[in-house]
Design a protein around this motif. Structure first.
Motif, PDB file in Angstrom:
ATOM      1  N   LYS A  26       0.838  -1.205   0.000  1.00  0.00           N
ATOM      2  CA  LYS A  26       0.000   0.000   0.000  1.00  0.00           C
ATOM      3  C   LYS A  26       0.872   1.254   0.000  1.00  0.00           C
ATOM      4  N   LYS A  70      -5.449  -1.528 -11.625  1.00  0.00           N
ATOM      5  CA  LYS A  70      -6.559  -2.012 -10.792  1.00  0.00           C
ATOM      6  C   LYS A  70      -6.142  -2.101  -9.331  1.00  0.00           C
ATOM      7  N   ASN A  71      -4.928  -2.596  -9.080  1.00  0.00           N
ATOM      8  CA  ASN A  71      -4.437  -2.727  -7.712  1.00  0.00           C
ATOM      9  C   ASN A  71      -4.254  -1.370  -7.045  1.00  0.00           C
ATOM     10  N   ASN A  73      -5.847   1.462  -7.911  1.00  0.00           N
ATOM     11  CA  ASN A  73      -7.165   2.051  -7.696  1.00  0.00           C
ATOM     12  C   ASN A  73      -7.854   1.430  -6.490  1.00  0.00           C
ATOM     13  N   ALA A  74      -7.578   0.146  -6.238  1.00  0.00           N
ATOM     14  CA  ALA A  74      -8.163  -0.528  -5.075  1.00  0.00           C
ATOM     15  C   ALA A  74      -7.699   0.124  -3.776  1.00  0.00           C
ATOM     16  N   GLN A  77      -9.730   3.320  -3.413  1.00  0.00           N
ATOM     17  CA  GLN A  77     -11.080   2.955  -2.977  1.00  0.00           C
ATOM     18  C   GLN A  77     -11.106   2.634  -1.481  1.00  0.00           C
ATOM     19  N   THR A  78     -10.113   1.873  -1.023  1.00  0.00           N
ATOM     20  CA  THR A  78     -10.043   1.473   0.383  1.00  0.00           C
ATOM     21  C   THR A  78      -9.917   2.685   1.300  1.00  0.00           C
ATOM     22  N   ASN A  81     -13.188   4.558   1.394  1.00  0.00           N
ATOM     23  CA  ASN A  81     -14.165   3.822   2.204  1.00  0.00           C
ATOM     24  C   ASN A  81     -13.915   4.048   3.688  1.00  0.00           C
ATOM     25  N   ASN A  95     -14.699   4.655  -7.107  1.00  0.00           N
ATOM     26  CA  ASN A  95     -15.601   3.557  -7.478  1.00  0.00           C
ATOM     27  C   ASN A  95     -15.996   3.596  -8.947  1.00  0.00           C
TER      28      ASN A  95
END
Length: 294
Positions: A26, A70-71, A73-74, A77-78, A81, A95
């Motif tokens: 991360k 994708k990783n 962007n995840a 997103q986390t 959230n 999202n």
């Protein structure tokens, strides 16, 4: 609050319950891809276009894969959230990001002769510690799961080993009954050990008094012995998954053996076979059509 401040708060909150590798990943994704675009921005001012720009930079500018995008962007997103749960914001612009489709299937390119040679050389590998490490790898365990294994994870009475949530990607207790091969090698290996403590590492690096961080040298030796030029340690898992699919093992069973969080992850090992249609139709014809009619 800037996104960087939010990110640091998230890391500080979760650093004790997430694996070290997860925290490192991360941090690297934030530093390399996220911070340059939105790190100094106030979270309420970050919109879809800014999150999309992160993805565009990864794919178009840095020429990295859609999977990497994708990783990354995840992670965004986390973090958003987390912000929503704390009522710092009400929206998660990440999202809606669009990422190009990509094929996540993987097929290790080894011939039957190479696979046989690999297994033969594992079973005859001279160093008993590395031999046991490679046998664990043949059973589908990730490198970190093997190298960080501790004695408390072993039930030697019933020949079962467990990968606890903090040591696997599914974050669930993952228990496996040992094959006769693994049980035999493990019991033989343990006969040489004395004064074992439950918290001790199974594969202790005596030079550092902790687990091994790098086993490239013995792994390269194994590949040389097996006449294999290109193979990662993680490919042991792909080998087990791919060959099991070919043998017709139910995908649910393979998923459990590999410790996947879902069957969808296991489906990466299913590759298109040009002969499949012929096999399926031939099976139908053999069952219902007489030889004279075919």
């Amino acid at each position: 609050m800037t996104f960087k401040t939010l990110f640091n708060e998230y890391i500080n909150i979760f650093k004790d319950i997430q694996s070290n590798s997860e925290i490192v990943n991360k941090n690297n994704r934030f530093k390399n891809h996220i911070e340059p675009v939105i790190g100094t921005m106030e979270i309420e001012s970050i919109k879809f276009k800014h999150c999309q720009q992160i993805v565009n930079n990864i794919i178009k500018v840095k020429e990295l894969s859609p999977k990497t995008a994708k990783n990354v962007n995840a992670v965004v997103q986390t973090i958003f959230n987390y912000a929503i749960k704390n009522e710092y914001t009400e929206k998660n612009p990440a999202n809606h990001v669009i990422i190009p489709k990509f094929d996540n299937k993987y097929n290790i390119d080894l011939s039957s002769e190479q696979i046989k040679s690999l297994i033969d050389n594992i079973l005859t590998f001279e160093n008993d510690m590395y031999r046991l490490i490679f046998i664990f790898a043949l059973h589908g365990r990730r490198k970190s799961e093997i190298l960080k294994m501790q004695y408390y994870q072993l039930d030697l009475t019933n020949d079962i080993y467990t990968i606890p949530p903090q040591k696997n990607k599914s974050r669930k207790y993952d228990s496996h009954e040992m094959t006769p091969l693994l049980a035999s090698e493990l019991h033989s290996y343990l006969k040489t050990k004395e004064n074992i403590q439950q918290k001790d590492y199974l594969f202790l690096n005596e030079n550092t008094n902790t687990y091994f961080k790098d086993i490239r040298k013995p792994f390269n030796q194994l590949k040389d012995l097996s006449n294999i030029s290109k193979m990662r340690f993680h490919d042991f898992r792909h080998l087990l998954g791919t060959e099991s699919i070919k043998k017709g093992v139910p995908i649910e069973h393979i998923s459990q053996a590999l410790g996947h969080s879902s069957i969808e992850v296991t489906q990466r090992y299913i590759t298109k076979d040009a002969k499949i249609s012929k096999k399926v139709v031939s099976s139908l014809l053999d069952t219902f059509v007489s030889k004279d009619e075919k």
